[in-house]
Design a protein around this motif. Structure first.
Motif, PDB file in Angstrom:
ATOM      1  N   TYR A 246       8.667   0.087   0.363  1.00 41.83           N
ATOM      2  CA  TYR A 246       9.178   0.480  -0.975  1.00 41.83           C
ATOM      3  C   TYR A 246       8.275  -0.320  -2.012  1.00 41.83           C
ATOM      4  N   TYR A 247       7.749  -1.535  -1.730  1.00 43.86           N
ATOM      5  CA  TYR A 247       6.601  -2.131  -2.557  1.00 43.86           C
ATOM      6  C   TYR A 247       5.634  -1.489  -2.844  1.00 43.86           C
ATOM      7  N   LEU A 248       4.901  -0.769  -1.534  1.00 40.43           N
ATOM      8  CA  LEU A 248       3.835   0.050  -1.409  1.00 40.43           C
ATOM      9  C   LEU A 248       4.132   1.352  -2.272  1.00 40.43           C
ATOM     10  N   LEU A 249       5.216   1.914  -2.146  1.00 40.66           N
ATOM     11  CA  LEU A 249       5.388   3.155  -3.131  1.00 40.66           C
ATOM     12  C   LEU A 249       5.425   2.863  -4.236  1.00 40.66           C
ATOM     13  N   LEU A 250       6.318   1.654  -5.065  1.00 38.95           N
ATOM     14  CA  LEU A 250       6.115   1.456  -6.358  1.00 38.95           C
ATOM     15  C   LEU A 250       4.550   1.082  -6.682  1.00 38.95           C
ATOM     16  N   HIS A 251       3.830   0.330  -5.998  1.00 38.30           N
ATOM     17  CA  HIS A 251       2.266  -0.028  -6.428  1.00 38.30           C
ATOM     18  C   HIS A 251       1.735   1.258  -6.574  1.00 38.30           C
ATOM     19  N   ALA A 252       1.811   2.181  -5.596  1.00 44.40           N
ATOM     20  CA  ALA A 252       0.890   3.360  -5.363  1.00 44.40           C
ATOM     21  C   ALA A 252       1.180   4.176  -6.756  1.00 44.40           C
ATOM     22  N   HIS A 253       2.514   3.780  -7.492  1.00 42.80           N
ATOM     23  CA  HIS A 253       2.863   4.857  -8.734  1.00 42.80           C
ATOM     24  C   HIS A 253       2.576   4.021  -9.934  1.00 42.80           C
ATOM     25  N   GLY A 254       1.919   2.827  -9.597  1.00 39.90           N
ATOM     26  CA  GLY A 254       1.410   2.294 -11.004  1.00 39.90           C
ATOM     27  C   GLY A 254       2.014   0.758 -11.434  1.00 39.90           C
ATOM     28  N   ALA A 255       3.003   0.568 -10.387  1.00 38.56           N
ATOM     29  CA  ALA A 255       3.964  -0.552 -10.743  1.00 38.56           C
ATOM     30  C   ALA A 255       3.059  -1.988 -11.029  1.00 38.56           C
ATOM     31  N   GLU A 293      -5.320  -5.999   2.069  1.00 41.63           N
ATOM     32  CA  GLU A 293      -4.541  -6.464   2.941  1.00 41.63           C
ATOM     33  C   GLU A 293      -3.988  -5.484   4.082  1.00 41.63           C
ATOM     34  N   THR A 294      -3.712  -5.691   5.209  1.00 43.34           N
ATOM     35  CA  THR A 294      -2.982  -4.794   6.148  1.00 43.34           C
ATOM     36  C   THR A 294      -1.630  -4.828   5.963  1.00 43.34           C
ATOM     37  N   PHE A 295      -1.035  -3.814   6.421  1.00 42.58           N
ATOM     38  CA  PHE A 295       0.478  -3.774   6.333  1.00 42.58           C
ATOM     39  C   PHE A 295       1.110  -4.747   7.555  1.00 42.58           C
ATOM     40  N   ARG A 296       0.505  -5.024   8.453  1.00 47.71           N
ATOM     41  CA  ARG A 296       1.022  -6.108   9.299  1.00 47.71           C
ATOM     42  C   ARG A 296       1.042  -7.545   8.544  1.00 47.71           C
ATOM     43  N   ALA A 408       6.690   9.277   4.142  1.00 44.70           N
ATOM     44  CA  ALA A 408       5.367   9.339   4.867  1.00 44.70           C
ATOM     45  C   ALA A 408       4.606   7.924   4.736  1.00 44.70           C
ATOM     46  N   LEU A 409       4.870   7.177   3.726  1.00 44.22           N
ATOM     47  CA  LEU A 409       4.298   5.815   4.045  1.00 44.22           C
ATOM     48  C   LEU A 409       4.854   5.250   5.082  1.00 44.22           C
ATOM     49  N   LEU A 410       6.043   5.316   5.426  1.00 51.19           N
ATOM     50  CA  LEU A 410       6.538   4.459   6.467  1.00 51.19           C
ATOM     51  C   LEU A 410       5.750   5.238   7.965  1.00 51.19           C
ATOM     52  N   VAL A 411       5.520   6.358   8.078  1.00 51.31           N
ATOM     53  CA  VAL A 411       4.960   6.865   9.065  1.00 51.31           C
ATOM     54  C   VAL A 411       3.427   6.311   9.244  1.00 51.31           C
ATOM     55  N   ALA A 412       2.796   6.407   8.091  1.00 56.23           N
ATOM     56  CA  ALA A 412       1.642   6.223   7.772  1.00 56.23           C
ATOM     57  C   ALA A 412       1.417   4.528   8.064  1.00 56.23           C
ATOM     58  N   ALA A 413       2.110   3.729   7.769  1.00 58.33           N
ATOM     59  CA  ALA A 413       1.919   2.303   8.094  1.00 58.33           C
ATOM     60  C   ALA A 413       2.029   2.031   9.698  1.00 58.33           C
ATOM     61  N   ALA A 414       3.129   2.666  10.186  1.00 54.26           N
ATOM     62  CA  ALA A 414       3.312   2.680  11.642  1.00 54.26           C
ATOM     63  C   ALA A 414       2.037   3.008  12.426  1.00 54.26           C
ATOM     64  N   SER A 415       1.534   4.137  11.995  1.00 54.47           N
ATOM     65  CA  SER A 415       0.488   4.767  12.670  1.00 54.47           C
ATOM     66  C   SER A 415      -0.900   3.906  12.722  1.00 54.47           C
ATOM     67  N   ALA A 416      -0.858   3.030  11.261  1.00 56.42           N
ATOM     68  CA  ALA A 416      -2.102   2.080  11.462  1.00 56.42           C
ATOM     69  C   ALA A 416      -1.615   0.936  10.781  1.00 56.42           C
ATOM     70  N   PRO A 417      -0.979  -0.012  11.404  1.00 55.86           N
ATOM     71  CA  PRO A 417      -0.518  -1.354  10.763  1.00 55.86           C
ATOM     72  C   PRO A 417      -1.620  -2.257  10.353  1.00 55.86           C
ATOM     73  N   ASP A 418      -2.843  -2.064  10.936  1.00 55.81           N
ATOM     74  CA  ASP A 418      -3.819  -3.032  10.617  1.00 55.81           C
ATOM     75  C   ASP A 418      -4.834  -2.135   9.637  1.00 55.81           C
ATOM     76  N   ARG A 419      -4.553  -1.137   9.091  1.00 58.94           N
ATOM     77  CA  ARG A 419      -5.528  -0.513   8.235  1.00 58.94           C
ATOM     78  C   ARG A 419      -5.115  -1.106   6.968  1.00 58.94           C
ATOM     79  N   PRO A 420      -6.297  -1.255   5.848  1.00 59.80           N
ATOM     80  CA  PRO A 420      -5.856  -1.822   4.577  1.00 59.80           C
ATOM     81  C   PRO A 420      -4.900  -1.119   4.041  1.00 59.80           C
ATOM     82  N   LEU A 421      -3.849  -1.679   2.958  1.00 59.14           N
ATOM     83  CA  LEU A 421      -2.971  -1.001   2.563  1.00 59.14           C
ATOM     84  C   LEU A 421      -3.577   0.166   1.541  1.00 59.14           C
TER      85      LEU A 421
END
Length: 928
Positions: A246-255, A293-296, A408-421
């Motif tokens: 949820y934080y990432l969703l808000l951040h991606a939308h300008g929060a 930072e990574t999602f992990r 979609a963000l949840l799925v993306a984070a799970a597929s690559a938890p060590d990818r930069p946010l």
């Protein structure tokens, strides 16, 4: 003091007063009604049995007999020893309407009960509705109430003794522990509660209504699976994983990178788990987001914060609010706009009444205290997320896309938890389907090849119509070729700048086209030009036939400064779809206006300069030449619109250079014109607002260069080049342009679009046009208005702004002029407007004869004390001067104490200056 029922009143808590504040802000709206529920029972219920069951619960729980008394300046409460229970709904014919009315009807804080229960008989089932006020209830209370109601109904049905269990007294929440207070003070140190809002949604309304709506979406199977997997991999509970996303969703939308999300925490002790009441503290979970930072790593930080916050949740945020510097939206009583909630039972506690199955159905009370709240409803069968949103800020389509991207963000984070946010794909399926891959295939066409094609196909067709003469496409091309020869003789090489100084007509058109055929760049800046072509230089006789060939001009060569021939063709294409072969009026000196006609093979009708000020002359031109498309700036349209009459019917009106005022658009549409707005970017049109743009190499990007999805505001890029213009993609693939980026401000956490402010001011009957700017060296908004010179104009405009604009968007000063300054292109000259404001200086002190009266002086003193300012005048806006809703509540209390006049809290919002409040106080005082 004792009540009529013999109970003693005690002061309300700070948390309870916070709810009361909202009640006073939007009185009579039921804003604190708990999201109601209905038990839909498969069968018939006995009304007498149900009434006794409810009565047993009321006798058992002191909270259900707690009432509140709202006095002038304080809120108190007491526990009534008893009150009669009466079920509503006996005569209701429409079950759904009856349930909604029961649950949304406001309660009054006058010592009457804050619980209502109704029984409604439907054709196939009965429904039990439960309505209750937040002061005595929370989500956990509803679960307890429904569970005990079912047990009590069954007990009464079989004749058990009237005993619903031992009495449950009010559970007093303990005082905040010093360690908890220290934790939250450190956690919120230097936090800016007025940070940026989301890049989607609209501007707040002038007066808050807290109107809200809800939308529920099930998690996709993929998202549900990955949440389970992430729990194990990250060693974090599902609520933490979901909160991190949820934080990432808000951040991606300008929060912003430093944001707080409210999280409701049940603060009941182990001994009070069955206590009904308002025992929730919404704590502000503040995090800083680093895109590298990574999602992990990020989720682990969120996990640590989550458990630390739970351990210190005994502090109601209302206790800390006075200690936190807040420059945020004036009415808000929280440190956050967004909330995340997690209901472990999925919001659907299974139950039965009298042996019949009962389905729990939630009924939306129609309010939201926040811009956006995600409520997670997990279950073994189908986990869901419910979005509760402020309908004044977000619309349903925007929220649907937010929910889709969250999944979609949840799925993306799970597929690559060590990818930069910053590299996670947060686009939903709809975004990908509409916007597809970045950019568009590179075109090989240019405006010159398009014009050459028309010259070959219809050489004798009219290209330029001037007065009584017509220049055919063939003759225009010959003239352009002659200019090319002239430039070669003058030593002009490809890439050189050529300025053209000639009136609108065939000579100007030929000079522009001929310069491009020579490989030159056409510029308006004579200082940068190697050659300036004036009327004498481009006066020639054309007698030689020329083959219409433009293949030698490279699509990637410069046509205008910073604009290639390919980009120029791409920018005209979407607007050209509106022409459909009809004549285009040449009313200004813009290159796009010229190309709009010639690239489509349409005639270009030259209008005299007087047509920009004489609506009757313009109307005659439109009718005489059957013009199909007219482009003009808002300033020009505003001068001529009222004299056009029926002349615009069926024609396309393009409003360019800057956002079109709403009243102007409505006027033109009332004249049956097809209205579109176009925006310039680097000498070309960015697009026609609302027209789909397939094939246009356009993107909307965030400040960090990320491509933005549907509905999210960002900078428009054409061909990879920044335009300085803000836009967003619509769901149909068209672009909506908001205007220049530097005209979008954030003031105290509130997004302010200066064009919207100007639009609102133009709606005033006296205002012909308005330009709003920021006063030099301050963040004060100043409006320069073209309006009649009349007494009290500024005061009238200030009152008008109070009714149509939120506090942070209201100008602090008004400067009247006979006409707004304009550029050579007939757009508002913003630099000249700023100079006018700087030259005018600060508002002059009122003359001695205009000294404030005693009431105004008293209110000025109250403003100064609460705002801690010594420069308050009769026209100082309370909220623009740093006030917020908590201070506004103190203000109306002080007013009542000193003047004896009782005002609603909303009066401080609708009358935000000492002069306006004093006038209201005097008016109310004279009618007492």
């Amino acid at each position: 003091m004792p009540t009529a029922e013999g109970a003693s009143r005690i002061p309300a808590t700070r948390k309870e007063e916070g709810l009361w504040l909202l009640e006073r802000l939007v009185p009579g709206e039921g804003v604190n009604n708990v999201p109601g529920v209905a038990l839909r029972v498969a069968g018939r219920l006995d009304r007498t049995v149900l009434q006794e069951a409810v009565a047993r619960l009321v006798r058992r729980h002191d909270a259900l007999r707690t009432v509140f008394h709202a006095e002038d300046t304080r809120l108190t409460k007491s526990v009534r020893p008893s009150f009669p229970v009466r079920l509503e709904g006996a005569d209701c014919r429409d079950v759904e309407a009856g349930l909604r009315e029961l649950i949304t009807r406001p309660f009054t804080l006058d010592g009457t009960p804050l619980l209502r229960v109704g029984l409604f008989h439907g054709p196939d089932h009965d429904s039990v509705g439960v309505a209750v006020h937040h002061l005595i209830f929370d989500g956990t209370s509803m679960s307890i109430f429904l569970e005990e109601l079912a047990a009590a109904y069954d007990a009464v049905l079989v004749g058990e003794l009237p005993d619903a269990g031992p009495p449950v007294p009010l559970w007093p929440e303990s005082e905040p522990k010093p360690a908890s207070l220290a934790f939250w003070r450190e956690h919120l140190r230097d936090f800016d509660a007025g940070g940026p809002g989301l890049w989607c949604g609209g501007q707040e309304s002038a007066q808050p209504t807290l109107r809200g709506e809800q939308l529920v979406r099930p998690f996709s199977a993929a998202a549900k699976d990955v949440v389970t997997a992430l729990q194990k991999e990250l060693k974090a509970p599902d609520v933490v994983v979901l909160l991190a996303a949820y934080y990432l969703l808000l951040h991606a939308h300008g929060a912003g990178d430093d944001l707080a999300v409210g999280f409701p925490v049940n603060v009941r002790s182990q001994q009070a788990q069955r206590a009904i009441g308002y025992h929730v503290n919404i704590v502000p979970l503040r995090v800083r987001i680093d895109p590298a930072e990574t999602f992990r790593v990020f989720s682990r930080r969120v996990r640590d914060l989550f458990f630390e916050a739970i351990a210190h949740a005994d502090v109601p945020m209302d206790v800390l609010l006075p200690e936190v510097e807040r420059a945020g939206s004036s009415w808000r009583t929280t440190l956050f706009r967004h909330v995340f909630n997690y209901l472990p039972f999925g919001g659907q506690a299974a139950t039965s009444l009298g042996g019949a199955s009962a389905e729990v159905v939630e009924i939306d009370p129609g309010h939201s205290k926040f811009d956006l709240e995600f409520v997670i409803l997990p279950s073994a069968q189908e986990s869901r997320v419910k979005a509760v949103y402020g309908a004044e800020v977000l619309d349903r389509g925007e929220v649907e896309l937010l929910l889709e991207r969250y999944d979609a963000l949840l799925v993306a984070a799970a597929s690559a938890p060590d990818r930069p946010l910053g590299e996670l794909d947060g686009w939903g399926a709809t975004d990908h389907a509409v916007l597809g891959t970045p950019g568009a295939p590179a075109g090989t066409d240019t405006v010159l090849t398009a014009i050459a094609r028309h010259v070959s196909e219809k050489p004798g067709a009219p290209a330029i119509v001037t007065g009584g003469s017509t220049t055919a496409y063939r003759d225009l091309w010959r003239a352009a070729a002659a200019v090319t020869t002239l430039l070669a003789d003058a030593g002009i090489a490809p890439g050189d700048g050529v300025a053209v100084a000639a009136p609108r007509g065939p000579d100007l058109a030929a000079a522009i086209l001929g310069s491009w055929l020579a490989g030159a760049t056409v510029t308006t800046d004579t200082a940068d030009a190697k050659l300036v072509l004036g009327p004498e230089e481009i006066s020639y006789a054309v007698t030689v036939a020329v083959d219409p060939d433009a293949s030698a001009v490279s699509p990637d060569g410069p046509a205008l400064p910073g604009v290639t021939h390919r980009e120029l063709a791409d920018s005209v294409r979407p607007v050209a779809e509106l022409v459909a072969g009809r004549p285009v009026l040449w009313l200004s000196a813009t290159v796009p206006e010229l190309l709009l006609a010639l690239t489509t093979g349409a005639p270009l009708v030259v209008a005299p300069d007087a047509a920009r000020t004489d609506g009757h002359l313009l109307a005659g031109l439109l009718a005489r030449h059957d013009v199909g498309v007219v482009h003009a700036t808002p300033a020009v349209w505003a001068r001529v619109a009222e004299h056009l009459g029926e002349a615009t019917g069926g024609r396309t009106a393009l409003i360019g250079a800057e956002p079109a005022p709403g009243p102007l658009v409505r006027t033109l549409r009332a004249l049956e014109a097809d209205v579109h707005t176009v925006f310039p970017a680097g000498g070309r049109w960015a697009l026609a607002d609302g027209v789909p743009v397939p094939g246009l190499d356009a993107d909307v990007v965030a400040p960090d260069g990320r491509r933005l999805p549907l509905g999210v505001r960002g900078e428009l890029r054409l061909g990879g080049t920044a335009t300085g213009v803000l836009a967003h993609w619509r769901a149909d693939g068209s672009l909506h342009v908001h205007g220049p980026r530097d005209r979008q401000l954030t003031r105290g956490g509130t997004r302010v679009d200066l064009a919207t402010v100007e639009d609102a001011l133009t709606a005033h009957t006296d205002v012909v046009a308005a330009a709003v700017t920021v006063s030099p060296g301050t963040d004060e908004l100043v409006a320069v208005v073209h309006a009649p010179d009349k007494p009290q104009l500024a005061a009238e405009l200030a009152r008008h702004a109070e009714t149509v604009l939120p506090p942070r968007a209201r100008p602090s000063r008004y400067l009247r002029v006979d006409a707004l300054p304009e550029t050579a292109a007939h757009a508002v000259d913003r630099a000249a407007v700023a100079d006018l404001v700087a030259a005018a200086g600060p508002t002059a002190e009122p003359p001695a004869e205009a000294a404030p009266d005693a009431t105004t002086s008293a209110v000025i003193a109250m403003f100064g004390h609460l705002l801690k300012r010594t420069d308050v005048t009769a026209d100082t806006n309370f909220f623009a001067g740093g006030g917020h809703s908590l201070l506004a509540a103190q203000l109306v209390q002080r007013i009542q104490k000193q003047t004896g006049v009782r005002l609603k809290l909303s009066a401080a919002f609708s009358h935000p200056t000492p002069a306006a409040l004093a006038e209201l106080i005097t008016e109310r005082g004279s009618t007492r």
